[in-house]
Design an enzyme around this catalytic site. Structure first.
Site, PDB file in Angstrom:
ATOM      1  CG  ASP A  32     -31.957   5.084  16.309  1.00 20.78           C
ATOM      2  OD1 ASP A  32     -31.708   5.297  17.510  1.00 20.78           O
ATOM      3  OD2 ASP A  32     -31.882   5.952  15.428  1.00 20.78           O
ATOM      4  CG  HIS A  51     -29.823   1.108  13.378  1.00 17.90           C
ATOM      5  ND1 HIS A  51     -28.708   1.795  12.959  1.00 17.90           N
ATOM      6  CD2 HIS A  51     -30.895   1.892  13.097  1.00 17.90           C
ATOM      7  CE1 HIS A  51     -29.097   2.962  12.445  1.00 17.90           C
ATOM      8  NE2 HIS A  51     -30.415   3.048  12.518  1.00 17.90           N
TER       9      HIS A  51
HETATM   10 NI    NI Z   1     -34.360   4.280  12.401  1.00 14.06          NI
END
Ligand code: NI
Length: 513
Positions: A325, A466
């Site tokens: 992400d 992430h």
């Molecule tokens: Ni996010």
């Protein structure tokens, strides 16, 4: 060497029955794109090659999934020492608009040991089905007869004593002989004289005999389900690795170890063209004609189809979806290199604003087969917005992604996983959360991140990372190595859910229920 009694067999130099099998290496078949993958890890080497016949073509999907299953079985069974190798490849046996035949080979090397196996798969355009080798035969009596022909070649061409007829050939031969005995009460010593003269046995089970394929209710090989059942029952038959011969007959490949006197080379047993005529089904004739015609005049099957689309059936496999992400960003390309090394596909939930800022990175991500998802324009909490506000944010992000990669994101992951009815109503795409949260943004601890992913991932997991943090990207090699060793396949989110995602619905994982 004695006189050959098998009719029509050519006497090759060594005097053994001879057949030339038709088959074309993948790279020599016009119009077919080969897909491939390979992973060299500390503990193993795996590679595979398969035909990409267009997006989600049933044969491509079946070959790729079969190879993935074998890879998992190989990796789950690795010895403690050494670096075993598994190499899988495809040969095209026949190709026309009606039928495609493919031979899947696999070679396992471990130390000095090398094991070869091969099976064939047949795609019938009518019904758009992938069928096993049994579908090439008219009925189960024809399967039996084919084994008796092979028994002939072995006893007469290779002078194999009937007691040494291997596996199913021996079983079918013995049964045919016993039934002939029961019918004819032949003179002493005559029971096993000439299997070819034995009538094809009706499938009439005799209770005292051991269970062998072909007994009981005959299966209808024209029925796809029953053809697959027959393939299971006849597993281990040399006809599993079947091809057509240049003279229009069939060729069965046998393990040289099962055929003393074969000289150790490849053993190809012919079923002559006129005998094969009696055995083949409609599909069998189509396949034979396609094999004999060669591949030159075949219109490229892949034409007009993209090479995109699902190729792995995760309902049959250990799959996991790694998701990243908040990018694209400055660490994303390093991550792409790592994924490539492990033949891994991942899903990237990107911000529309960053798609504009790092278009080359996003373009490369998509070009390397990874899936792109929508993670909002600039990471605002969508659950605090109006319906129109959510729709506008997501739409703007979709446009920014489409601008770069030519297609819209397939799924949505709302920032913070924050969801309410408004978000669900306004999102015209499936909403994907996760079941494994590595908390990488919080710990920023590479060892903890990979440890968490490795201990919590199960088949069907969606794992959250992430890629904007170096510590997260640094954790990925250990994650890939560990899950690969366990036999996992790294797939996109939509492949993980085998395409069964509905807009507005929320998903955390695809674990079997
Ligand atoms: Ni996010």
């Amino acid at each position: 060497m004695g006189l050959l009694l098998v009719p029509g067999c050519h006497a090759a130099d060594d005097g053994l029955p001879f057949a030339e099998a038709i088959g074309t290496p993948l790279e020599e078949v016009p119009g077919v794109v080969a897909g491939s993958g390979s992973v060299t890890a500390d503990h193993s080497v795996v590679d595979y090659r398969y035909p990409r016949l267009g997006g989600s073509h049933p044969l491509t999907m079946e070959i790729r999934t079969t190879m993935a299953e074998r890879q998992t079985a190989f990796l789950e069974d690795l010895p403690e020492r050494g670096t075993p190798e598994l190499s899988q490849d495809t040969t095209i046996l026949a190709m026309s608009e009606e039928v495609v035949g493919a031979r899947l080979t696999s070679v396992t090397r471990s130390g000095l040991r090398e094991t070869h196996t091969a099976t064939t798969l047949w795609y019938a355009a009518e019904g758009e089905r992938v069928l096993p080798w049994t579908a090439l035969f008219r009925d189960e009596a024809a399967l039996e007869q084919a084994h008796l022909h092979l028994a002939d070649v072995l006893t007469e061409g290779y002078h194999l004593p009937v007691e040494q007829l291997p596996g199913l050939i021996g079983e079918v031969f013995a049964r045919a002989g016993a039934e002939a005995d029961a019918v004819a009460e032949p003179a002493e010593g005559g029971a096993l004289a000439d299997p070819a003269a034995t009538p094809v046995p009706d499938a009439a089970p005799t209770p005292e005999e051991p269970t062998v394929p072909g007994e009981g209710e005959p299966l209808d090989l024209a029925d796809p389900e029953q053809a697959w059942t027959a393939a299971e029952e006849w597993a281990g038959s040399p006809l599993e690795d079947l091809a057509f011969s240049t003279s229009g007959g069939l060729v069965a490949r046998m393990d040289p170890d099962d055929v003393p006197g074969a000289g150790g080379g490849e053993v190809l047993l012919p079923v002559e063209a006129e005998d094969a005529e009696e055995l083949l089904s409609g599909l069998g004739f189509q396949a034979r004609d396609a094999a004999l015609a060669g591949n030159d005049d075949v219109p490229p099957l892949g034409e007009g189809l993209t090479a995109q689309g699902s190729e792995l059936n995760c309902q049959r496999l250990k799959c996991v979806a790694l998701t990243f992400d908040d990018g694209p960003g400055e660490h994303t390309e390093e991550l792409l290199d790592m994924l490539q090394e492990y033949d891994a596909t991942a899903t990237f939930y990107v911000l529309g604003s960053l798609a504009e800022e790092f278009p080359e990175v996003l373009e490369r991500t998509a070009a390397e087969g990874h899936e792109i998802g929508n993670h909002s324009w600039k990471h605002d909490d969508l659950s605090g917005m109006s319906e129109a506000g959510v729709a506008k944010d997501l739409e703007r992000t979709n446009r920014a992604v489409e601008e770069v990669i030519g297609s819209e994101p397939l799924t949505l992951r709302p920032p913070y996983g924050a969801l309410n009815g408004t978000v669900r109503r306004s999102a015209d795409m499936p909403i994907i959360l996760w079941d494994v949260d590595t908390l990488d943004w919080q710990s920023r601890d590479t060892a903890m991140i990979s440890e968490h992913a490795l201990t919590h991932s199960v088949p069907g997991s969606v794992v959250l990372f992430h890629d904007i943090h170096q510590t997260s990207v640094d954790a990925i090699p250990a994650v890939l190595e560990g899950l690969h060793r366990q036999g996992f396949h790294f797939v996109s989110v939509t492949d993980l859910f085998h395409g069964e995602l509905e807009p507005g619905d929320v998903y955390t994982d695809a674990q079997p229920t």
